[in-house]
Write a protein that holds these residues in place. Structure first.
Motif, PDB file in Angstrom:
ATOM      1  N   LEU A  74      38.538  41.923  48.444  1.00 34.13           N
ATOM      2  CA  LEU A  74      39.844  41.593  47.960  1.00 34.13           C
ATOM      3  C   LEU A  74      40.042  42.592  46.796  1.00 34.13           C
ATOM      4  N   PHE A  75      39.459  42.875  45.907  1.00 31.32           N
ATOM      5  CA  PHE A  75      39.427  43.992  44.903  1.00 31.32           C
ATOM      6  C   PHE A  75      39.954  45.352  45.357  1.00 31.32           C
ATOM      7  N   GLY A  76      39.422  45.502  46.710  1.00 33.19           N
ATOM      8  CA  GLY A  76      39.832  46.819  47.273  1.00 33.19           C
ATOM      9  C   GLY A  76      41.246  46.756  47.591  1.00 33.19           C
ATOM     10  N   GLU A  77      41.984  45.387  47.872  1.00 30.82           N
ATOM     11  CA  GLU A  77      43.347  45.387  48.288  1.00 30.82           C
ATOM     12  C   GLU A  77      44.382  46.063  47.254  1.00 30.82           C
ATOM     13  N   THR A  78      43.817  46.102  45.854  1.00 28.28           N
ATOM     14  CA  THR A  78      44.745  46.574  44.998  1.00 28.28           C
ATOM     15  C   THR A  78      44.140  47.785  44.200  1.00 28.28           C
ATOM     16  N   LEU A  93      52.586  31.534  49.353  1.00 28.42           N
ATOM     17  CA  LEU A  93      53.402  32.040  48.398  1.00 28.42           C
ATOM     18  C   LEU A  93      52.806  32.743  47.080  1.00 28.42           C
ATOM     19  N   GLY A  94      51.488  31.923  46.589  1.00 24.82           N
ATOM     20  CA  GLY A  94      50.675  32.583  45.557  1.00 24.82           C
ATOM     21  C   GLY A  94      50.399  33.655  45.709  1.00 24.82           C
ATOM     22  N   ILE A  95      49.745  34.186  46.890  1.00 26.02           N
ATOM     23  CA  ILE A  95      49.160  35.282  47.331  1.00 26.02           C
ATOM     24  C   ILE A  95      50.429  36.392  47.125  1.00 26.02           C
ATOM     25  N   LEU A  96      51.491  35.935  47.635  1.00 29.85           N
ATOM     26  CA  LEU A  96      52.544  36.818  47.759  1.00 29.85           C
ATOM     27  C   LEU A  96      53.287  37.239  46.517  1.00 29.85           C
ATOM     28  N   ILE A  97      52.961  36.465  45.333  1.00 28.12           N
ATOM     29  CA  ILE A  97      53.319  36.715  44.012  1.00 28.12           C
ATOM     30  C   ILE A  97      52.249  37.800  43.393  1.00 28.12           C
ATOM     31  N   ILE A  98      50.873  37.250  43.733  1.00 32.70           N
ATOM     32  CA  ILE A  98      49.902  38.033  43.207  1.00 32.70           C
ATOM     33  C   ILE A  98      50.059  39.444  43.637  1.00 32.70           C
ATOM     34  N   LEU A  99      50.075  39.614  44.789  1.00 35.49           N
ATOM     35  CA  LEU A  99      50.063  41.081  45.465  1.00 35.49           C
ATOM     36  C   LEU A  99      51.451  41.813  44.938  1.00 35.49           C
ATOM     37  N   SER A 100      52.500  41.313  44.768  1.00 32.78           N
ATOM     38  CA  SER A 100      53.737  41.807  44.348  1.00 32.78           C
ATOM     39  C   SER A 100      53.650  42.231  42.886  1.00 32.78           C
ATOM     40  N   MET A 102      46.332  27.844  43.043  1.00 31.05           N
ATOM     41  CA  MET A 102      45.490  28.540  44.380  1.00 31.05           C
ATOM     42  C   MET A 102      44.383  27.371  44.750  1.00 31.05           C
ATOM     43  N   MET A 103      43.533  27.043  43.788  1.00 32.35           N
ATOM     44  CA  MET A 103      42.545  26.437  44.198  1.00 32.35           C
ATOM     45  C   MET A 103      42.808  24.816  44.618  1.00 32.35           C
ATOM     46  N   PRO A 104      43.580  24.169  44.021  1.00 36.12           N
ATOM     47  CA  PRO A 104      43.769  22.848  44.238  1.00 36.12           C
ATOM     48  C   PRO A 104      44.571  22.949  45.833  1.00 36.12           C
ATOM     49  N   ALA A 105      45.647  23.939  46.116  1.00 37.29           N
ATOM     50  CA  ALA A 105      46.175  24.079  47.247  1.00 37.29           C
ATOM     51  C   ALA A 105      45.206  24.284  48.435  1.00 37.29           C
ATOM     52  N   GLN A 106      44.112  25.001  48.211  1.00 37.00           N
ATOM     53  CA  GLN A 106      43.299  25.328  49.160  1.00 37.00           C
ATOM     54  C   GLN A 106      42.328  24.312  49.691  1.00 37.00           C
ATOM     55  N   VAL A 128      37.803  33.932  42.986  1.00 33.17           N
ATOM     56  CA  VAL A 128      37.594  35.119  43.778  1.00 33.17           C
ATOM     57  C   VAL A 128      38.687  35.712  44.536  1.00 33.17           C
ATOM     58  N   ILE A 129      39.804  34.550  45.019  1.00 35.41           N
ATOM     59  CA  ILE A 129      40.957  34.977  45.780  1.00 35.41           C
ATOM     60  C   ILE A 129      41.925  35.580  44.943  1.00 35.41           C
ATOM     61  N   THR A 130      42.031  34.962  43.726  1.00 33.39           N
ATOM     62  CA  THR A 130      43.182  35.198  42.800  1.00 33.39           C
ATOM     63  C   THR A 130      42.849  36.306  41.906  1.00 33.39           C
ATOM     64  N   LEU A 131      41.602  36.455  41.342  1.00 35.93           N
ATOM     65  CA  LEU A 131      40.914  37.329  40.358  1.00 35.93           C
ATOM     66  C   LEU A 131      40.944  38.816  40.913  1.00 35.93           C
TER      67      LEU A 131
END
Length: 484
Positions: free
Chosen positions: A25-29, A275-282, A375-379, A144-147
């Motif tokens: 996931l670090f590799g994404e950005t 929606l959370g991932i959308l904001i993080i990657l944006s 993120m975590m509570p939603a997942q 992991v998913i957000t950081l």
């Protein structure tokens, strides 16, 4: 009946899976800070260089749906170790970067490895820990998913300034080697191999559907939506996804059991994650461009400015996980999206070519404070409503949409950013380049602000899975789980 499976080293297995997923996931950005360097080195345009990020996400979105099928054909050890080895090979190819084509190939190969690891991580973690520890475990997974994608620009900025951008991949390669050595010794098999029939039509429809959708969204940054280069793959992708969904619902053993979306809290939780991932990657692609191009900061300084926001996420994620059972998903997500909305409003109100760095730091900290609560509570709330036999399908569905969200967020953010720049130049033809870039970034944050409002509205409908089950037993009864 407990869903826990006893293994000798659950914490070590969790560490291997989460670190492997973190690297992917670090590799994404990770290359966002290096795009200008890569454009200069290989003499490619910004639109071409951007495919290093979008192509990575495209491969993930195509591969992750297939992972639900792979988890029923291959053992946990085979998938984890295989995913790490493939990721290592991709990192080495990208680090060697003989030319742009080899760099792109390395990114694709690394994405394939990550696409194997992500769904396995979520499914395995739910199996090897008891339900009373699930809040803490999912808190760490949320970290992991957000950081990882948020930390990409920060770490890569420091690496680029002190060494050079290929070292991003050399460091990843070293980490993959160490993980492989530990995984060979510690990863245990927890999946149930049923070897269902491989439906090539489902794989083909899934690949065309998600591939066409993301390709169209990514191309929108270069050409208008009226161009056949955009609407044709978009139309083909949508039709393929509709056919894919119809086929899955009519199969005795679907590739991805779409019946998971009959569980309302799983559907809402997956949408919230989207929606959370959308904001993080944006923000992951917008802020590095803004800090380097408008505020004229070095890559290292730009990375350090984003560090406090990442630190908030790092510190809070385990705490949110530990408090999840007491506080519940509803309160966390409502407060979280309020903070995300405030963070976006601060960005919209303050972004210019002369914004003090501390204002960016504060806004980013508020933004990630909120995202950590979301993120975590939603997942966890989403996965808690699924029975054990649907974990693999739920994991595949959620991870697929997360990758689509990442690609969509990146593509739409760049498209809105470009539109904002053009509009500003029309109104102020004599503006400087930093002023034009800042105006485009500010315009793009209107998009993320709108996404925050949608997320906040959705958070008011969050309930505990047990409450939903008691009130809507027909939904649960109508679901026919498929054996893993």
């Amino acid at each position: 009946m407990s869903t826990q499976i006893q293994v000798k080293s659950p914490k070590t297995m969790a560490f291997i899976l989460m670190l492997g997923a973190f690297l992917g996931l670090f590799g994404e950005t990770a290359l966002n800070m290096a795009l200008s360097n890569i454009m200069e080195q290989f003499s490619v345009t910004a639109a071409t260089a951007q495919w290093l990020t979008t192509g990575y996400l495209l491969v993930l979105a195509i591969l992750v749906p297939v992972s639900a099928l792979l988890m029923k054909w291959f053992t946990t050890r085979q998938l984890v170790i295989g995913g790490l080895i493939i990721s290592l090979f991709g990192a080495i190819l990208a680090a060697l970067n003989f030319n742009f084509t080899i760099l792109m190939l390395g990114r694709v190969v690394q994405a394939i490895g990550t696409g194997l690891l992500l769904p396995v991580m979520l499914s395995v973690m739910l199996l090897i820990f008891p339900i009373q520890k699930r809040g803490v475990v999912m808190g760490l997974m949320g970290l992991v998913i957000t950081l990882a994608p948020a930390l990409g620009p920060t770490l890569s900025g420091v690496i680029i300034s002190t060494l050079s951008w290929p070292y991003i991949f050399w460091f990843s390669a070293i980490a993959y080697v160490l993980l492989i050595l530990v995984a060979v010794a510690k990863i245990a098999n927890v999946s149930e191999i049923s070897k269902p029939k491989i439906d090539l039509s489902s794989i083909l429809l899934s690949t065309i559907g998600f591939g066409g959708l993301i390709f169209a969204l990514s191309t929108m940054a270069e050409v208008a939506i009226t161009s056949p280069k955009v609407w044709a793959p978009l139309l083909v992708g949508i039709i393929a996804l509709i056919l894919f969904g119809i086929r899955q619902n009519n199969m005795a053993q679907p590739m991805v059991n779409l019946r998971v979306f009959k569980y309302p809290m799983f559907t809402l939780g997956t949408l919230t994650m989207f929606l959370g991932i959308l904001i993080i990657l944006s923000t992951g692609i917008l802020l590095p461009m803004y800090l380097k191009g408008a505020l004229l900061l070095s890559a290292a300084m730009a990375g350090l400015i984003l560090l406090p926001g990442n630190a908030v996420n790092f510190v809070l994620s385990p705490i949110v996980g530990a408090l999840f059972d007491k506080v519940g998903a509803r309160r966390f997500t409502i407060v979280g999206f309020i903070l995300v909305l405030i963070g976006n409003i601060v960005f919209v109100a303050t972004i210019s070519s002369e914004t003090p760095a501390w204002q960016v730091v504060v806004a980013f900290m508020i933004l990630f404070f909120g995202l950590t609560l979301v993120m975590m509570p939603a997942q966890t709330n989403a996965m808690n409503q699924l029975p054990r036999e649907l974990y693999a399908d739920g994991s595949a569905a959620m991870n697929t949409l997360n990758q689509v969200a990442g690609a969509a967020g990146t593509a739409i953010a760049i498209t809105v950013f470009t539109s904002g720049q053009s509009s500003y130049v029309t109104d102020f033809p004599n503006a400087s380049q930093p002023e034009i870039l800042a105006a485009g970034i500010k315009y793009a944050f209107y998009f993320t602000t709108g996404i925050s409002v949608v997320g906040l509205i959705g958070s008011f409908f969050v309930k505990k899975p047990s409450e939903v089950t008691e009130k809507t037993p027909a939904v649960v009864k109508s679901t026919e789980p498929v054996r893993q």
